[in-house]
Design a protein around this motif. Structure first.
Motif, PDB file in Angstrom:
ATOM      1  N   THR A 114      26.025  44.343 -16.591  1.00  0.00           N
ATOM      2  CA  THR A 114      27.356  44.320 -15.699  1.00  0.00           C
ATOM      3  C   THR A 114      28.495  43.764 -16.082  1.00  0.00           C
ATOM      4  O   THR A 114      29.502  44.000 -16.465  1.00  0.00           O
ATOM      5  CB  THR A 114      26.944  44.194 -14.151  1.00  0.00           C
ATOM      6  OG1 THR A 114      26.132  45.587 -13.605  1.00  0.00           O
ATOM      7  CG2 THR A 114      28.250  44.250 -13.191  1.00  0.00           C
ATOM      8  N   HIS A 172      20.239  43.711 -24.066  1.00  0.00           N
ATOM      9  CA  HIS A 172      20.535  43.311 -22.726  1.00  0.00           C
ATOM     10  C   HIS A 172      21.045  42.094 -22.800  1.00  0.00           C
ATOM     11  O   HIS A 172      19.999  41.182 -23.145  1.00  0.00           O
ATOM     12  CB  HIS A 172      19.528  43.785 -21.636  1.00  0.00           C
ATOM     13  CG  HIS A 172      19.884  42.954 -20.551  1.00  0.00           C
ATOM     14  ND1 HIS A 172      21.024  43.318 -19.628  1.00  0.00           N
ATOM     15  CD2 HIS A 172      19.387  41.933 -19.793  1.00  0.00           C
ATOM     16  CE1 HIS A 172      21.026  42.649 -18.543  1.00  0.00           C
ATOM     17  NE2 HIS A 172      20.032  41.852 -18.648  1.00  0.00           N
ATOM     18  N   TYR A 183      24.880  35.553 -17.640  1.00  0.00           N
ATOM     19  CA  TYR A 183      24.642  35.287 -16.569  1.00  0.00           C
ATOM     20  C   TYR A 183      24.597  33.657 -16.457  1.00  0.00           C
ATOM     21  O   TYR A 183      24.702  33.139 -15.345  1.00  0.00           O
ATOM     22  CB  TYR A 183      23.267  35.809 -15.596  1.00  0.00           C
ATOM     23  CG  TYR A 183      23.719  37.398 -15.205  1.00  0.00           C
ATOM     24  CD1 TYR A 183      24.417  37.474 -14.284  1.00  0.00           C
ATOM     25  CD2 TYR A 183      23.105  38.372 -16.111  1.00  0.00           C
ATOM     26  CE1 TYR A 183      24.733  38.885 -13.762  1.00  0.00           C
ATOM     27  CE2 TYR A 183      23.264  39.509 -15.595  1.00  0.00           C
ATOM     28  CZ  TYR A 183      24.011  40.029 -14.337  1.00  0.00           C
ATOM     29  OH  TYR A 183      24.306  41.214 -14.062  1.00  0.00           O
ATOM     30  N   HIS A 241      21.310  51.377 -15.115  1.00  0.00           N
ATOM     31  CA  HIS A 241      19.850  50.872 -14.443  1.00  0.00           C
ATOM     32  C   HIS A 241      19.938  50.972 -13.029  1.00  0.00           C
ATOM     33  O   HIS A 241      20.702  50.461 -12.443  1.00  0.00           O
ATOM     34  CB  HIS A 241      19.986  49.500 -14.967  1.00  0.00           C
ATOM     35  CG  HIS A 241      18.348  49.162 -15.278  1.00  0.00           C
ATOM     36  ND1 HIS A 241      17.355  49.373 -14.366  1.00  0.00           N
ATOM     37  CD2 HIS A 241      17.658  48.415 -16.298  1.00  0.00           C
ATOM     38  CE1 HIS A 241      16.323  48.561 -14.912  1.00  0.00           C
ATOM     39  NE2 HIS A 241      16.621  48.320 -16.155  1.00  0.00           N
ATOM     40  N   ARG A 245      14.108  37.006 -24.526  1.00  0.00           N
ATOM     41  CA  ARG A 245      13.179  37.693 -23.395  1.00  0.00           C
ATOM     42  C   ARG A 245      12.332  38.342 -24.550  1.00  0.00           C
ATOM     43  O   ARG A 245      11.756  38.016 -25.555  1.00  0.00           O
ATOM     44  CB  ARG A 245      13.954  38.358 -22.620  1.00  0.00           C
ATOM     45  CG  ARG A 245      12.935  38.724 -21.282  1.00  0.00           C
ATOM     46  CD  ARG A 245      13.779  39.136 -20.136  1.00  0.00           C
ATOM     47  NE  ARG A 245      14.378  40.558 -20.510  1.00  0.00           N
ATOM     48  CZ  ARG A 245      15.158  41.363 -19.358  1.00  0.00           C
ATOM     49  NH1 ARG A 245      15.398  40.729 -18.153  1.00  0.00           N
ATOM     50  NH2 ARG A 245      15.649  42.441 -19.731  1.00  0.00           N
ATOM     51  N   ALA A 265      13.510  50.619 -20.446  1.00  0.00           N
ATOM     52  CA  ALA A 265      14.256  49.623 -21.151  1.00  0.00           C
ATOM     53  C   ALA A 265      13.239  48.415 -21.143  1.00  0.00           C
ATOM     54  O   ALA A 265      13.665  47.309 -20.493  1.00  0.00           O
ATOM     55  CB  ALA A 265      15.478  49.233 -20.527  1.00  0.00           C
ATOM     56  N   PHE A 315      18.309  49.016 -28.547  1.00  0.00           N
ATOM     57  CA  PHE A 315      18.946  48.623 -27.213  1.00  0.00           C
ATOM     58  C   PHE A 315      18.712  47.509 -26.980  1.00  0.00           C
ATOM     59  O   PHE A 315      18.061  46.507 -27.630  1.00  0.00           O
ATOM     60  CB  PHE A 315      18.482  49.433 -26.111  1.00  0.00           C
ATOM     61  CG  PHE A 315      16.916  48.917 -25.638  1.00  0.00           C
ATOM     62  CD1 PHE A 315      15.852  49.319 -26.168  1.00  0.00           C
ATOM     63  CD2 PHE A 315      16.917  47.932 -24.544  1.00  0.00           C
ATOM     64  CE1 PHE A 315      14.539  48.905 -25.741  1.00  0.00           C
ATOM     65  CE2 PHE A 315      15.754  47.654 -23.940  1.00  0.00           C
ATOM     66  CZ  PHE A 315      14.662  48.008 -24.708  1.00  0.00           C
ATOM     67  N   GLY A 331      23.963  46.908 -22.793  1.00  0.00           N
ATOM     68  CA  GLY A 331      24.752  46.619 -21.369  1.00  0.00           C
ATOM     69  C   GLY A 331      24.054  45.710 -20.436  1.00  0.00           C
ATOM     70  O   GLY A 331      22.852  45.718 -20.270  1.00  0.00           O
ATOM     71  N   PRO A 364      24.805  49.283 -17.560  1.00  0.00           N
ATOM     72  CA  PRO A 364      25.008  48.487 -16.580  1.00  0.00           C
ATOM     73  C   PRO A 364      24.125  48.861 -15.249  1.00  0.00           C
ATOM     74  O   PRO A 364      23.981  50.210 -15.081  1.00  0.00           O
ATOM     75  CB  PRO A 364      26.339  48.504 -16.390  1.00  0.00           C
ATOM     76  CG  PRO A 364      26.662  49.946 -16.569  1.00  0.00           C
ATOM     77  CD  PRO A 364      25.797  50.287 -17.887  1.00  0.00           C
TER      78      PRO A 364
HETATM   79  C1  LIG Z   1      17.155  45.844 -20.164  1.00  0.00           C
HETATM   80  C2  LIG Z   1      18.105  45.811 -19.277  1.00  0.00           C
HETATM   81  N1  LIG Z   1      19.143  46.734 -19.378  1.00  0.00           N
HETATM   82  C3  LIG Z   1      20.249  46.866 -18.455  1.00  0.00           C
HETATM   83  C4  LIG Z   1      20.270  45.983 -17.328  1.00  0.00           C
HETATM   84  C5  LIG Z   1      21.177  45.937 -16.108  1.00  0.00           C
HETATM   85  O1  LIG Z   1      21.977  44.832 -16.313  1.00  0.00           O
HETATM   86  P1  LIG Z   1      23.051  44.331 -14.957  1.00  0.00           P
HETATM   87  O2  LIG Z   1      21.914  44.316 -13.826  1.00  0.00           O
HETATM   88  O3  LIG Z   1      23.571  43.188 -15.262  1.00  0.00           O
HETATM   89  O4  LIG Z   1      23.946  45.403 -14.589  1.00  0.00           O
HETATM   90  C6  LIG Z   1      19.197  45.047 -17.222  1.00  0.00           C
HETATM   91  C7  LIG Z   1      19.250  44.142 -15.953  1.00  0.00           C
HETATM   92  O5  LIG Z   1      18.349  43.311 -15.667  1.00  0.00           O
HETATM   93  C8  LIG Z   1      18.029  44.994 -18.008  1.00  0.00           C
HETATM   94  O6  LIG Z   1      17.217  44.212 -18.162  1.00  0.00           O
END
Ligand SMILES: Cc1ncc(COP(=O)(O)O)c(C=O)c1O
Length: 369
Positions: free
Chosen positions: A218, A172, A177, A42, A142, A85, A170, A216, A235
């Protein structure tokens, strides 16, 4: 360079340690390769086409964005394979998506028949086909349909619409967090994979091929041990890491590539110093999706000090009265949330071995449409 080892740029300024960036990218790519999955980072964290190209050169399969305007900037910057995404529903954005589709390989998320019908109508009118992935809610609450039966029902409701092609699913698991321990991060990571595997199975039982199963964040990817069926990870923050990742226990200070350099403009009391960066430099982020940061608004490197309070242009540091920090001194601070801090700057300085070696235009900052 100043005697303290901080590059002599005017402040506040955003620094990216390119040696750390390269190590972070190589490490995540190695993990993806070891588990035989595609890495589609991302770019919301760095917002810089040059860094997206670096991710591609190191082995990424494509990039992820959140907004049509981010996709436009990245396409303009030469990136060719982009997944949005997110849900795209306004007519203006759908028309821009159709324009993008003529130039680059692009796919988008869907979580409702309403959005699917809008997408289908605009793409059918343009004579184009759009690939989509169904967004699954793995606990963030969300966007996204619930895993299993609800995902199958949505697929059944939209798969016959003209100009759309189902590509996969997909999620997230951003609720990570709010995790209170590394064990909880691991549990959420396992859950994220498990419900996606089970949902893909349910969809395949309903008679469709699920080409992409994409997960994903991070934190969940830093502890990931692989999982049957999962074939893509997304991530974003891992390129820089930040104080939030440190507090979750998924990164070390040595892995933090992004910092803000600020100058002390006032030392009104022995236990208080004021710097020239406030919420317009650090953002007011106290921790994404839940966990409140106990360490203030960032980590002040090499000082017994806490960035306790922000107004727009001032940062108030509480410090040990014996700490040497005088007017004109510079401090380097790891922000709580790297993605939010990057969005506040036009430019970033790339450093290597403490020297500025490159300047980046943060081309996708402020791209929220
Ligand atoms: C849909 C989606 N995918 C991937 C990510 C990446 O996550 P991170 O920032 O924890 O690496 C995000 C982060 O907000 C997200 O909203």
């Amino acid at each position: 360079m100043t005697p303290s080892g901080i590059p002599s740029v005017d402040t506040p300024a955003l620094l990216i340690d390119l040696d750390i960036v390269r190590r972070n990218l190589q490490q995540m790519q190695k993990n993806a390769d070891n588990f035989g999955v595609a890495l589609r980072p991302h770019i919301k964290t760095h917002k810089i086409p040059e860094l997206a190209h670096l991710q591609m050169r190191l082995g990424a399969a494509g990039i992820t964005v959140a907004k049509v305007s981010e996709a436009e900037v990245m396409a303009q910057g030469g990136l060719k394979d982009i997944f949005i995404a997110n849900q795209v529903v306004s007519e203006n954005k759908l028309n821009r998506l159709a324009d993008l589709k003529k130039k680059v390989d692009i796919s988008v998320g869907l979580d409702s028949p309403v959005a699917a019908e809008k997408l289908s109508a605009i793409f059918a009118a343009s004579g184009l086909t759009m690939e989509y992935l169904i967004e699954i809610n793995s606990g963030l609450n969300r966007c996204g349909v619930l895993p299993g039966r609800d995902a199958v029902e949505l697929y059944r409701a939209i798969h016959a619409l003209p100009a759309l092609r189902f590509k996969g699913i997909f999620t997230h698991a951003g609720q990570v967090y709010g995790a209170g321990s590394l064990a909880e991060v691991m549990e959420i990571s396992r859950h994220e994979s498990k419900i996606m595997f089970e949902t893909a199975e349910a969809l395949e039982e309903a008679g469709t091929l699920v080409q992409i199963i994409s997960i994903g964040s991070t934190p969940t990817m830093k502890v990931w041990q692989g999982y049957e069926g999962i074939n893509e990870i997304r991530p974003g923050n891992y390129i820089f890491h930040d104080a939030i990742q440190l507090s979750l226990g998924v990164a070390t200070l040595e892995e933090c590539a992004l910092s803000i350099v600020a100058s002390v403009i006032s030392r009104p009391a022995r236990e208080r110093a004021v710097i020239d960066g406030g919420s317009k430099a650090f953002s007011s982020d106290r921790g994404a999706h839940g966990k409140e940061m106990s360490s203030g608004f960032g980590i002040v490197l090499g000082k017994k000090a806490t960035l306790v309070r922000l107004s727009e242009e001032h940062g108030i540091i509480s410090l040990d009265p014996d700490e040497h920090l005088e007017i004109g001194d510079r401090v380097r601070i790891i922000p709580n949330h790297a993605c939010a801090a990057v969005n506040l700057f036009d430019r970033a300085y790339g450093i290597s071995n403490g020297e500025i070696v490159e300047e980046f235009n943060i081309a996708a900052r402020g791209k929220s449409q």
